[in-house]
Design a protein around this motif. Structure first.
Motif, PDB file in Angstrom:
ATOM      1  N   VAL C   3       0.834  -1.202   0.000  1.00 33.92           N
ATOM      2  CA  VAL C   3       0.000   0.000   0.000  1.00 33.92           C
ATOM      3  C   VAL C   3       0.873   1.259   0.000  1.00 33.92           C
ATOM      4  N   VAL C   4       1.812   1.303   0.939  1.00 36.54           N
ATOM      5  CA  VAL C   4       2.693   2.470   1.019  1.00 36.54           C
ATOM      6  C   VAL C   4       4.133   1.999   0.920  1.00 36.54           C
ATOM      7  N   LEU C  25      10.345   2.493   4.370  1.00 35.85           N
ATOM      8  CA  LEU C  25       9.260   1.810   5.072  1.00 35.85           C
ATOM      9  C   LEU C  25       8.274   1.245   4.066  1.00 35.85           C
ATOM     10  N   ASP C  26       7.824   0.024   4.301  1.00 33.12           N
ATOM     11  CA  ASP C  26       6.765  -0.577   3.493  1.00 33.12           C
ATOM     12  C   ASP C  26       5.573  -0.888   4.377  1.00 33.12           C
ATOM     13  N   VAL C  27       4.387  -0.572   3.879  1.00 29.27           N
ATOM     14  CA  VAL C  27       3.179  -0.919   4.624  1.00 29.27           C
ATOM     15  C   VAL C  27       2.329  -1.824   3.753  1.00 29.27           C
ATOM     16  N   GLU C  28       2.048  -3.038   4.252  1.00 27.36           N
ATOM     17  CA  GLU C  28       1.267  -4.014   3.488  1.00 27.36           C
ATOM     18  C   GLU C  28      -0.211  -3.808   3.736  1.00 27.36           C
ATOM     19  N   PRO C  29      -1.048  -4.351   2.850  1.00 32.92           N
ATOM     20  CA  PRO C  29      -2.492  -4.177   3.031  1.00 32.92           C
ATOM     21  C   PRO C  29      -2.964  -4.732   4.368  1.00 32.92           C
ATOM     22  N   ARG C  30      -3.937  -4.076   4.935  1.00 32.72           N
ATOM     23  CA  ARG C  30      -4.597  -4.458   6.188  1.00 32.72           C
ATOM     24  C   ARG C  30      -3.681  -4.402   7.397  1.00 32.72           C
ATOM     25  N   GLU C 184     -11.783  -3.386   6.555  1.00 34.76           N
ATOM     26  CA  GLU C 184     -10.618  -4.053   5.951  1.00 34.76           C
ATOM     27  C   GLU C 184      -9.646  -3.046   5.335  1.00 34.76           C
ATOM     28  N   SER C 185      -9.432  -1.945   6.035  1.00 27.63           N
ATOM     29  CA  SER C 185      -8.542  -0.919   5.477  1.00 27.63           C
ATOM     30  C   SER C 185      -7.145  -1.042   6.064  1.00 27.63           C
ATOM     31  N   THR C 186      -6.231  -0.219   5.535  1.00 27.54           N
ATOM     32  CA  THR C 186      -4.869  -0.116   6.053  1.00 27.54           C
ATOM     33  C   THR C 186      -4.761   1.199   6.800  1.00 27.54           C
TER      34      THR C 186
END
Lengths: 280, 255, 254
Positions: C3-4, C25-30, C184-186
């Motif tokens: 996601v990010v 930084l990595d942000v995965e879904p949920r 079900e959001s991030t």
């Protein structure tokens, strides 16, 4: 240092643009014989440099220069305005103090304070002058009567702002004073009055030029010749012959108003000892 | 109903007290050639009602015209200056200067430009007086939008026009109305003072001046009462318009 | 798809202040990722870079595979600030409607969604109220409802509960978690509060100050869904201590 130079340069640049706009419109107006919104000719729109020139020429034959006359007139009007400002400021603050002590009084009196400003000063000036002169004729000079009238304009912003300022003290600070068994007047003097200072100076900035306006407007009613008001009435009569004299008087009047404004700003900086917001 | 009573009681009581003071203390002390009693003024008002009403209406129209022009230009100027901030900083000293020029100074010039008997000259004076309060207040409103409110709109990818319509304009509205209220009173004063320098006999300012010269003080005061009442009514009208458009504002609910 | 994705993001302000340096930084879904750190560590700045409200001076920020700017233009995220930033001249309902108006939804659809959102944040019936009539906690709930109204997959939150009292805060934390599960959001969440970060997140990113860098990333392995009882769990306290120690190592004096 650089910022100040920049500001000075912008100031002059804008002055130049305005000068150009005036002369430009004048040129267009005379060339195309415009009659809307008003007829443009030498009388309605004299050359700006002629206005400046007129300052250094005698107003009457073999008399002192116009500038000399206007500066003397300014000094005279300034004297009236200073007294008027002081009367209005003190009176306005006193009214605000009384009103701050009672919600009932506040709600009952403020509408009349506001309504008082719907009465044109010019309308009541003659009556007030006659009244003052008949009751206090011996002790009161004509120019002092003018100051009283100028105070009529200045008290209003001071009252409104002072009232808000007195009420602006932090309620918890007031509670603290009460916990020290401080009486009403002690709280007023030590807490509320100092809290009202920023509001007061805001009002003074409006009231100072207003004092000049009030003085100028009232001078004719008091048959005073020596001030700017008298000069305006005088030059108004000769407007069709020498329009630039009236314009020059307007410029000087405006400058006097600005000087008063700046005095308040400087006073604020010294007394309050921090920069006021929104200085022009 | 009770709340309305509580709001108006002080004003009415002060009015009554003031009138009594005037009638029985102030007027006798100064003498009827200096200050007529309220009763005398009332009589004169009744006697000359028709003339005064028409004069008042004539002057009010001048004031309204000047109000419309001055406020309109003030709003336009505020929009332009709020958009181009550097320009406003450069022009501010000149605005303050122009504001400091007393009305008495440019009234004769307006009369010369537009004609002594022409109501347009009085309208011009009123317009000049209205311009500054409206412009300054509107500008303050337009520039007092909290940055977070703008950021929020940017997060919605809103266009500048949408941001103006949905955020800047509603934020500026209370400030605009403050300016308009000040302008109502000034427009009336501008028209009357302009008339002092010469105008049609139908005008209120001329009526006041003539009656003062003729020493008919009750009539002069009656005319002043008419002038003042119209100014107050105009002010109240804008106040009503304010309540109507800004019913949402906390101040309207006594906050 | 991540996601990010932040690569080497740095931000230097006029005057030389380096707010952020080399953020990866990595942000995965949920996921629910908290950014925590001392004042001045740039966490709010970082959030705004993700939201394209500030531009980085170096590095890239990718959201949903596009540039942050595109993501903003496509309205891929909803944002909640510390102040509710509700518009006084709109009712609660109209405030929530605002993004939907901008998206061009028709009236019927908007009204339906507003009612849905109000139910979600448990403010049903408050549609006609004005913001000043609501408490701070209620205002923030409206702000959250507004942020979620167009169902963005990504939610950016900048200390949204910072101005509230402890009890309201804890309650809103639980509410936020149930909303997060339901939609079900991030979520990327900036906070000052260690317990809050641990309670809410799947991962806590600890930042250090001057210049802002990522000091450590701590996985929160507490079970989902989380209830108030979690706060009294032994593991909860262990994690709180880990985060605290990470902050100290990163240079914070506690």
């Amino acid at each position: 240092m650089r910022a100040r130079a920049e500001r000075g340069a912008t100031f002059l640049a804008v002055l130049g643009v305005l000068w150009g706009a005036w002369e430009g419109w004048r040129w267009i107006g005379t060339h195309f014989h415009l009659t809307w919104p008003f007829t443009v000719n030498d009388t309605t729109m004299p050359h700006l440099h002629r206005i400046v020139q007129a300052l250094f020429q005698p107003a009457q034959v073999n008399g002192p220069s116009l500038l000399h006359i206007l500066l003397n007139a300014s000094a005279f009007t300034a004297k009236e305005a200073v007294l008027g400002f002081v009367l209005g400021a003190v009176g306005g603050f006193a009214i605000a103090v009384v009103l701050s002590q009672s919600r009932f009084l506040e709600r009952g009196v403020i509408p009349y304070v506001v309504a008082s400003q719907t009465i044109p000063l010019l309308a009541i000036a003659p009556m007030v002058i006659v009244g003052l002169e008949s009751k206090f004729g011996g002790t009161l000079a004509a120019w002092e009567c003018v100051s009283v009238l100028a105070a009529y304009l200045t008290f209003f912003p001071v009252t409104i702002n002072a009232l808000r300022g007195l009420q602006s003290a932090d309620p918890q600070a007031v509670e603290l004073m009460r916990s020290y068994a401080a009486g009403r007047w002690r709280i007023l003097w030590k807490l509320q009055a100092p809290a009202s200072l920023p509001y007061l100076f805001s009002a003074f900035r409006i009231a100072a030029p207003l004092a000049i306006v009030g003085a100028i407007i009232s001078e004719p009613s008091a048959s005073i010749q020596g001030g700017l008001g008298g000069a305006i009435v005088n030059f108004n009569q000769y407007y069709s012959i020498e329009p630039q004299e009236l314009w020059a008087t307007n410029v000087i009047s405006a400058l006097l108003g600005i000087v008063f404004f700046l005095v308040v700003v400087v006073a604020e900086r010294t007394i309050v000892r921090r920069a006021p917001e929104n200085v022009a | 109903m009770k709340r309305a009573g509580r709001e108006w009681a002080p004003v009415v009581l002060v009015f009554a007290a003031g009138m009594l003071l005037w009638q029985f203390v102030l007027a006798p002390w100064l003498g009827r050639f200096l200050l007529p009693t309220p009763v005398q003024i009332g009589k004169s008002l009744h006697e000359h009602w028709s003339v005064l009403w028409h004069a008042g209406w004539f002057t009010l129209q001048e004031a309204l015209g000047g109000f419309a022009i001055g406020c309109g230009l003030g709003i336009v100027a505020a929009l332009a200056l709020a958009r181009y901030r550097r320009l406003s900083g450069a022009l501010m000293p000149y605005f303050i200067a122009a504001n400091a020029v007393p009305i008495i100074a440019f009234a004769p010039i307006m009369n010369d430009w537009f004609g002594l008997l022409n109501p347009h000259s009085k309208m011009a004076i009123a317009a000049v007086l209205c311009f500054f309060p409206v412009m300054i207040n509107t500008m303050r409103g337009l520039t007092s939008v909290p940055p977070a409110a703008i950021e929020l709109m940017r997060s919605y990818a809103a266009s500048e026009l949408e941001i103006f319509r949905r955020v800047r304009f509603p934020t500026a509205l209370p400030f605009l109305f403050t300016g308009l209220k000040v302008a109502t009173v000034l427009s009336m004063i501008g028209a009357i003072v302009g008339e002092y320098f010469g105008g049609s006999i139908q005008a209120l300012g001329v009526q006041i001046e003539n009656s003062v010269t003729l020493f008919d003080l009750p009539l002069a005061w009656a005319a002043i009462v008419v002038a003042s009442s119209m100014g107050i009514a105009f002010y109240a009208l804008i106040g009503v318009a304010e309540r109507f458009t800004m019913g949402w504002h906390p101040s309207a609910h006594g906050e | 798809m991540t996601v990010v994705e932040l690569k080497g993001v740095s931000k230097e302000f006029h005057g030389g202040t380096v707010a952020l340096q080399g953020i990866d930084l990595d942000v995965e879904p949920r996921e629910f990722v908290s950014l925590i750190g001392p004042s001045g560590c740039g966490k709010s700045t970082l959030l705004r870079i993700i939201g394209d409200l500030i531009a980085p001076t170096a590095g890239t920020a990718t959201v949903n595979g596009k540039s942050a700017e595109s993501a903003r233009r496509d309205r891929d995220y909803g944002i909640v600030f510390q102040q509710a930033v509700l518009y006084d001249w709109r009712t609660v309902g109209k405030n929530i409607e605002l993004p939907l108006e901008l998206l061009g939804w028709d009236r019927k659809r908007r009204k339906a969604r507003v009612a849905e959102m109000l139910e979600l944040v448990e403010l049903g019936g408050f549609e006609g109220h004005h913001p000043w009539q609501l408490s701070g906690g209620m205002q923030q709930r409206v702000a959250i409802a507004r942020a979620l109204s167009f169902q963005p997959a990504l939610l950016l939150m900048d200390e949204p509960f910072g101005a509230l009292d402890e009890m309201t805060r804890e309650r809103l934390n639980s509410e936020l978690l149930s909303i997060w599960a339901e939609t079900e959001s991030t979520v990327v969440f900036v906070t000052h509060s260690i317990p809050e970060a641990v309670f809410l997140s799947t991962r806590v990113v600890v930042m250090s100050a001057r210049p802002g860098r990522i000091a450590e990333v701590i996985d929160i392995d507490l079970p989902q869904p989380r209830t108030g009882a979690v706060r009294e769990d032994a593991r909860f306290f262990e994690l709180v201590t880990s985060v605290r120690e990470a902050l100290i190592r990163g240079g914070v004096e506690i």
